[in-house]
Write a protein that holds these residues in place. Structure first.
Motif, PDB file in Angstrom:
ATOM      1  N   GLU A  92       0.832  -1.209   0.000  1.00  0.00           N
ATOM      2  CA  GLU A  92       0.000   0.000   0.000  1.00  0.00           C
ATOM      3  C   GLU A  92       0.860   1.249   0.000  1.00  0.00           C
ATOM      4  OE1 GLU A  92      -4.240  -0.673   2.221  1.00  0.00           O
ATOM      5  OE2 GLU A  92      -2.526  -0.288   3.478  1.00  0.00           O
TER       6      GLU A  92
ATOM      7  N   LEU B 239       1.449   4.096  -3.078  1.00  0.00           N
ATOM      8  CA  LEU B 239       1.236   5.524  -2.864  1.00  0.00           C
ATOM      9  C   LEU B 239       2.498   6.306  -3.215  1.00  0.00           C
ATOM     10  CD1 LEU B 239      -0.607   7.808  -1.788  1.00  0.00           C
ATOM     11  CD2 LEU B 239       0.606   7.558   0.366  1.00  0.00           C
TER      12      LEU B 239
ATOM     13  N   GLY C 173       3.129   6.571  -6.779  1.00  0.00           N
ATOM     14  CA  GLY C 173       2.257   7.593  -7.352  1.00  0.00           C
ATOM     15  C   GLY C 173       2.821   8.989  -7.133  1.00  0.00           C
TER      16      GLY C 173
ATOM     17  N   THR D 107       3.975  11.349   3.142  1.00  0.00           N
ATOM     18  CA  THR D 107       2.773  10.808   2.536  1.00  0.00           C
ATOM     19  C   THR D 107       1.940  11.893   1.894  1.00  0.00           C
ATOM     20  OG1 THR D 107       2.750   9.804   4.684  1.00  0.00           O
ATOM     21  CG2 THR D 107       1.226   8.949   3.105  1.00  0.00           C
TER      22      THR D 107
ATOM     23  N   VAL E  36      -5.927  11.674  -0.395  1.00  0.00           N
ATOM     24  CA  VAL E  36      -5.128  10.461  -0.299  1.00  0.00           C
ATOM     25  C   VAL E  36      -6.015   9.371   0.274  1.00  0.00           C
ATOM     26  CG1 VAL E  36      -3.122   9.384   0.729  1.00  0.00           C
ATOM     27  CG2 VAL E  36      -3.057  11.785   0.086  1.00  0.00           C
ATOM     28  N   ALA E  37      -6.118   8.270  -0.441  1.00  0.00           N
ATOM     29  CA  ALA E  37      -6.971   7.189   0.033  1.00  0.00           C
ATOM     30  C   ALA E  37      -6.450   6.689   1.371  1.00  0.00           C
ATOM     31  CB  ALA E  37      -6.962   6.060  -0.989  1.00  0.00           C
TER      32      ALA E  37
ATOM     33  N   ALA F 296      -5.421   2.182  -7.684  1.00  0.00           N
ATOM     34  CA  ALA F 296      -5.468   2.698  -6.315  1.00  0.00           C
ATOM     35  C   ALA F 296      -5.422   4.224  -6.267  1.00  0.00           C
ATOM     36  CB  ALA F 296      -4.323   2.105  -5.492  1.00  0.00           C
ATOM     37  N   HIS F 297      -4.627   4.832  -7.104  1.00  0.00           N
ATOM     38  CA  HIS F 297      -4.350   6.265  -6.926  1.00  0.00           C
ATOM     39  C   HIS F 297      -4.534   7.110  -8.167  1.00  0.00           C
ATOM     40  CE1 HIS F 297      -2.911   5.337  -2.984  1.00  0.00           C
ATOM     41  NE2 HIS F 297      -2.018   4.503  -3.461  1.00  0.00           N
TER      42      HIS F 297
ATOM     43  N   TRP G   6      -6.178  10.645  -7.903  1.00  0.00           N
ATOM     44  CA  TRP G   6      -5.433  11.569  -7.077  1.00  0.00           C
ATOM     45  C   TRP G   6      -4.176  12.052  -7.795  1.00  0.00           C
ATOM     46  CZ3 TRP G   6      -0.590  10.422  -4.581  1.00  0.00           C
ATOM     47  CH2 TRP G   6      -0.153  11.456  -3.769  1.00  0.00           C
ATOM     48  N   ILE G   7      -3.513  11.119  -8.440  1.00  0.00           N
ATOM     49  CA  ILE G   7      -2.288  11.489  -9.140  1.00  0.00           C
ATOM     50  C   ILE G   7      -2.634  12.390 -10.321  1.00  0.00           C
ATOM     51  CG2 ILE G   7      -0.269  10.623 -10.360  1.00  0.00           C
ATOM     52  CD1 ILE G   7      -0.729   7.975  -8.906  1.00  0.00           C
TER      53      ILE G   7
END
Ligand code: ADP
Ligand code: MG
Length: 742
Positions: free
Chosen positions: A228, A232, A235, A470, A684-685, A731-732, A735-736
């Motif tokens: 995980e 992130l 990303g 993060t 951010v998830a 996953a991202h 956001w990215i």
């Protein structure tokens, strides 16, 4: 016979062999529809279960698991302050075990003689027999015999619902996981796993669901948490590489002459920390790679001057700079101090706030677009629609923690408005002659490349390192650690509300001796009643009520000039009050947190915060930063009730710790990252497995690995990277914001 079903990770749970329809329905309600989702439905924790013992073998003082049949039950009502209890007797043919539950009258409906139970708990001697208080138990179903655990084992505990228990989920997973595991491909190469001592992905799923030992469960969890964090960080680093690869900012000129011109404007010599940060910032700004730097430093550490230096570098290269502050008051203060330092120079500084008249605003916007303004200072009005720069090269966001990532993006996009129009992107010519920091801007340059401003964000809420990685992983970080010379740390005391009178007697003495005081309370209006966790009704202290209490005849501050300060006053009223306070005509301010950021009154050296338990650590620290700016020893008196354990901890920490960095770490530990930094709003998830508190080491590893990986392969475009790439975007991607790359 029907043809055997070909099983994939997409196979619906209800079609899996051995899964009852009712269980499939219950799992669907938990969001688990197919085999892949079932494998990804992770236990929230693990429980070590001892081997089952017969009742005769049980020794008091041990934790045991045993089973038997309930032979008798009894409810005993609580009386005269004693708890009610429900008792049951368990027999297994070898002996008798007494079970007791306190304050659990509902147990009467669950347990009856004849029910068979598996129980787990701490056994103690009780009279001549043995007893377990509040045991964990499960009712054994004769139709589904559960084998006696002859050996100790680790059981997975799943998030359950009223339609399906953790036990049943565990059973379903035990039955179906073997179908899923061979279908799970690993996105990490064997060398990578070896280097980090990580199990293969499918083995990690086996370990976390069906561990043989607790160490195995931890090992499986570690791999999934690492994944995980790695995704992130991949990303974050990919986005950063993308920004750097495609966007350009004006490379600003720097020379010793420019440096001298700028420093000549400053009323003091910079501290070594400020100089170091300036060097870092200057190195960024003189490149055409967009700067994205966080400047963190405790309240009062002198970040503004660093920002001003950067802004003047922009002006020296005939570009514009903007400074965005979270409140009007703060924007005005920046404007006043910056205009003061630039008095008599040719740099044109303007203030843009929401409360400007339409006409003034229109004039300002026109000048701004024509490049007739060099430095724009303002509130979020700076990023509102209609604000167009001629050539924005440096954008500074003050007190970043009060702005979301969206505002950061909006300010950055202000640079795009200048695309193709401004003279930015032109390598500065003859920096030595650009020595004056206020030459008028060039005219439009026809071949300007798409440009974005350099972005500096400043915060006095230091971001714990873990979180910086993060949340702001796309930012470089500069830190000002030491305060300007001559500051004395504020002395902090925590007092319970029954000592309020003593506090104000002290305040009165200090005021009579010539000092000035801030009194901070949680609200503006007449007190709202609320029930505290202790069940006692308390009221929230308000500006109104505290003013009335203190200044009424016989009040602790009667006869003293006290003024109110809060967000509902008009700008003029606030300004007038602040001016009076600064000049000593007002001796005490009763205020809400509007004074949290901004105002700088060196002669104010006492702060009282009422109901301090209602404020967060970072907020208290910000407030405390209002005092301690002068020569005299300052004090901060926190009047607070430790209504909850957390509130108590917070106040205790405030008393001991003066360092904003340490406080931020503590705030983070006490309240968790979500609350401190609005993790959720950040886009951010949240993590399913990783835990930012406990997995800091893992985060560091993942960060290092991701950085190295993206450095090798910025777009993750190699064939053996297709899986990691797919999982990363899944996953991202949103956001990215570069999901379409490649
Ligand atoms: P913050 O980092 O909280 O924004 P400021 O930039 O407002 O802090 O600075 C706090 C105060 O310290 C201001 O009054 C500023 O003029 C003063 N200051 C900043 N740097 C120095 C320095 N190097 N020497 C003396 N005073 C300084
Ligand atoms: Mg500041």
């Amino acid at each position: 016979m029907s043809a055997p079903l070909e099983i994939t990770l997409h196979t619906p749970v209800k079609q899996l062999p051995g899964v009852r329809a009712s269980n499939a329905t219950a799992l669907a309600a938990l969001g688990v529809h197919n085999l892949g989702q079932l494998a990804a439905y992770l236990p929230m924790r693990h429980e070590a279960h001892q081997a089952e013992t017969s009742i005769a073998e049980i020794r008091p003082g041990t934790i045991v698991t045993t089973r038997g049949e309930v032979t008798a039950t009894r409810s005993v009502a609580g009386r005269s302050g004693k708890k009610s209890r429900f008792e049951a007797v368990l027999h297994d043919g070898t002996g008798r075990l007494d079970l007791v539950w306190f304050n659990a009258p509902y147990m009467r409906r669950t347990l009856h003689p004849g029910v068979r139970l598996s129980v787990h708990g701490d056994v103690r001697a009780f009279g001549s027999g043995i007893q377990v208080a509040n045991p964990k138990y499960s009712i054994l179903d004769d139709a589904k015999p559960e084998p006696i655990a002859a050996e100790a084992r680790v059981r997975s505990v799943y998030p359950a619902s009223e339609h399906i228990s953790s036990n049943v989920i565990e059973e379903v997973i035990r039955a179906t996981l073997p179908l899923a595991l061979p279908l799970i491909d690993d996105h990490l190469l064997p060398e990578h796993r070896r280097k980090r001592e990580l199990p293969e992905l499918r083995e990690a799923y086996r370990m976390i669901h069906l561990p043989e030992t607790e160490a195995e469960a931890a090992g499986g969890r570690r791999r999934l948490a690492y994944d995980e964090l790695l995704l992130l960080q991949l990303g974050v680093h990919m986005k950063r590489a993308h920004l750097r690869g495609t966007l350009r900012s004006p490379a600003l000129a720097w020379s010793a002459t420019i440096d001298q011109h700028i420093r000549a404007r400053f009323p003091f010599a910079l501290t070594p920390d400020q100089n170091r940060v300036l060097k870092e910032v200057t190195a960024d700004l003189t490149k055409d790679t967009p700067t994205n730097r966080l400047i963190q430093g405790d309240v009062g550490s002198g970040k503004t001057i660093v920002a001003l230096y950067a802004m003047l570098l922009a002006a020296a290269s005939r570009h514009q700079a903007a400074l965005m502050a979270p409140t009007e008051l703060l924007a005005e203060q920046h404007f006043a101090s910056i205009s003061g330092m630039l008095g008599g120079s040719k740099v044109r500084v303007r203030l843009l706030t929401g409360s400007m008249s339409t006409r003034d605003r229109a004039v300002l916007l026109r000048e701004l677009e024509r490049g007739e303004i060099d430095l724009l200072i303002g509130t979020h009005a700076v990023i509102s629609g209609g604000v167009k720069f001629h050539s924005l090269a440096v954008a500074v966001i003050d007190e970043q923690h009060r702005f979301g990532v969206h505002q950061r993006a909006a300010l950055r996009s202000k640079g795009d408005a200048t695309v193709g129009k401004a003279g930015i992107g032109v390598p500065p010519t003859e920096p030595e002659t650009a020595g004056s920091i206020s030459e008028p801007p060039h005219g439009p340059h026809p071949h300007a490349a798409p440009l974005t401003p350099h972005v500096l964000v400043m915060t006095a809420t230091p971001i714990p390192r873990t979180l910086a990685l993060t949340l702001f992983g796309d930012l470089d970080v500069s830190t000002i650690r030491t305060l300007p010379p001559g500051r004395k740390p504020v002395r902090t005391r925590v007092l319970t509300p029954d000592r309020t009178d003593l506090v104000y007697q002290f305040v009165r003495r200090r005021i009579d001796a010539g000092d000035q005081v801030y009194i901070v309370v949680p609200t503006i209006d007449s007190d709202a009643l609320l029930a505290s966790s202790t069940g006692v009704e308390t009221s929230i202290a308000s500006v109104e009520s505290v003013m009335a209490r203190l200044t009424s005849p016989g009040g602790a501050l009667s006869g003293v000039r006290v003024a109110a300060m809060h967000g509902r006053l008009t700008q003029e009223e606030r300004d007038a009050t602040m001016r009076d306070f600064r000049d000593g005509r007002i001796r005490a301010l009763v205020a809400t947190t509007v004074i949290e950021v901004g105002v700088d009154v060196p002669t104010a050296n006492v702060m009282v915060i009422e109901q301090a338990e209602r404020f967060g650590l970072s907020q208290l620290h910000q407030l405390r930063g209002r005092v301690g700016r002068g020569r005299k020893q300052s004090v901060c008196l926190l009047i607070g009730d430790a209504v909850t354990e957390v509130a108590g901890q917070r106040l205790a920490v405030m008393r001991r710790v003066n360092d904003g960095f340490v406080l931020a770490e503590r705030d983070f530990e006490i309240r968790g990252p979500g609350e401190v930094f609005g993790l959720r709003q950040s886009g951010v998830a949240p993590f399913k497995v990783a835990d930012l508190m406990n997995d800091r080491d893992l985060l560091q590893l993942a960060t290092r690995d991701a950085a190295a990986w993206i450095a090798r392969s910025p777009a993750l475009a190699r064939p053996d990277e297709s899986l990691v790439r797919r999982r990363l975007f899944k996953a991202h991607g949103p956001w990215i914001g570069i999901g379409d790359v490649g």
